[in-house]
Design a protein around this motif. Structure first.
Motif, PDB file in Angstrom:
ATOM      1  N   GLN A  70       0.820  -1.215   0.000  1.00 25.68           N
ATOM      2  CA  GLN A  70       0.000   0.000   0.000  1.00 25.68           C
ATOM      3  C   GLN A  70       0.855   1.266   0.000  1.00 25.68           C
ATOM      4  N   SER A  71       2.067   1.200   0.595  1.00 25.46           N
ATOM      5  CA  SER A  71       2.945   2.368   0.556  1.00 25.46           C
ATOM      6  C   SER A  71       3.496   2.611  -0.845  1.00 25.46           C
ATOM      7  N   LYS A  74      -0.685   3.491  -3.828  1.00 24.79           N
ATOM      8  CA  LYS A  74      -1.609   4.183  -2.931  1.00 24.79           C
ATOM      9  C   LYS A  74      -3.047   3.694  -3.092  1.00 24.79           C
TER      10      LYS A  74
END
Length: 220
Positions: A70-71, A74
């Motif tokens: 997820q980092s 996004k």
């Protein structure tokens, strides 16, 4: 009650075989107990191993699906993160089984776990405690540096000096994070952050309670 049973088992074993070497105590107990208790011991050992393994697998899958993927990406849906977490659990579980079957020595597996945790996770954890805040990409650079460094250390350096490289590789991780933080563009509000007001209030409250306890002890 658990301590009483442990003492009683040890006492009975000593009475039955007072000259038994300590290396053979466990095998002697397992050999001379009824089959029902052998089943209880097996179930207990499996339960302990499974409780540790499933917690570690769950943590690992969440870290990869939520913290890392997820980092880097996004906009990701929860269904996709769940699929990534399930796939990660399967892959890491199979790899762990392969490692466990290959290395029969428990101490060797402990060294493996230290090589996986200390060079990769300890430096970001310590820096976060000390008040250092940075971006996710910088943290991943440091963790990748720690991983590559420990692999290179185990291949080329440890056979020569016979010293485990977990601590030096942890330092390399921290230095790489600091270098990437100051060389690359970072989001606003990162860097060395001072303690917030809530933390100061907690410290002041602890100091006041500590002073009150000392005063109460002195008066008593």
């Amino acid at each position: 009650m658990i301590q009483v049973f442990i003492v009683v088992i040890g006492l009975f074993t000593f009475v039955s075989a007072p000259d038994l070497p300590k290396e053979e105590i466990w095998s002697y107990i397992v050999t001379h107990i009824p089959p029902l208790f052998k089943g209880f011991i097996t179930i207990s050992l499996l339960a302990m191993a499974m409780s540790t393994a499933d917690s570690a697998l769950n943590t690992c899958s969440v870290m990869i699906a939520h913290d890392i993927v997820q980092s880097l990406q996004k906009e990701i849906f929860d269904a996709r993160k769940l699929k990534i977490a399930k796939t990660t659990t399967l892959i890491i579980g199979l790899l762990s089984m392969m490692v466990a079957f290959k290395y029969k020595d428990l101490l060797k597996l402990v060294y493996w776990s230290l090589d996986c945790k200390v060079p990769i996770l300890t430096a970001p954890f310590i820096l976060a405690i000390l008040g250092f805040r940075t971006g996710s990409f910088t943290a991943l650079i440091g963790m990748a540096t720690g991983l590559l460094t420990i692999v290179a250390w185990n291949i080329w350096i440890e056979p020569i000096i016979e010293i485990d490289g977990a601590f030096p590789c942890m330092l390399a991780n921290g230095l790489a994070m600091l270098a990437a933080h100051y060389l690359l563009k970072q989001p606003e509000g990162t860097g060395w952050v001072k303690p917030d007001n809530v933390f100061r209030q907690i410290q002041q409250e602890d100091s006041r309670k500590r002073a009150e306890r000392k005063e109460a002890i002195r008066n008593s």
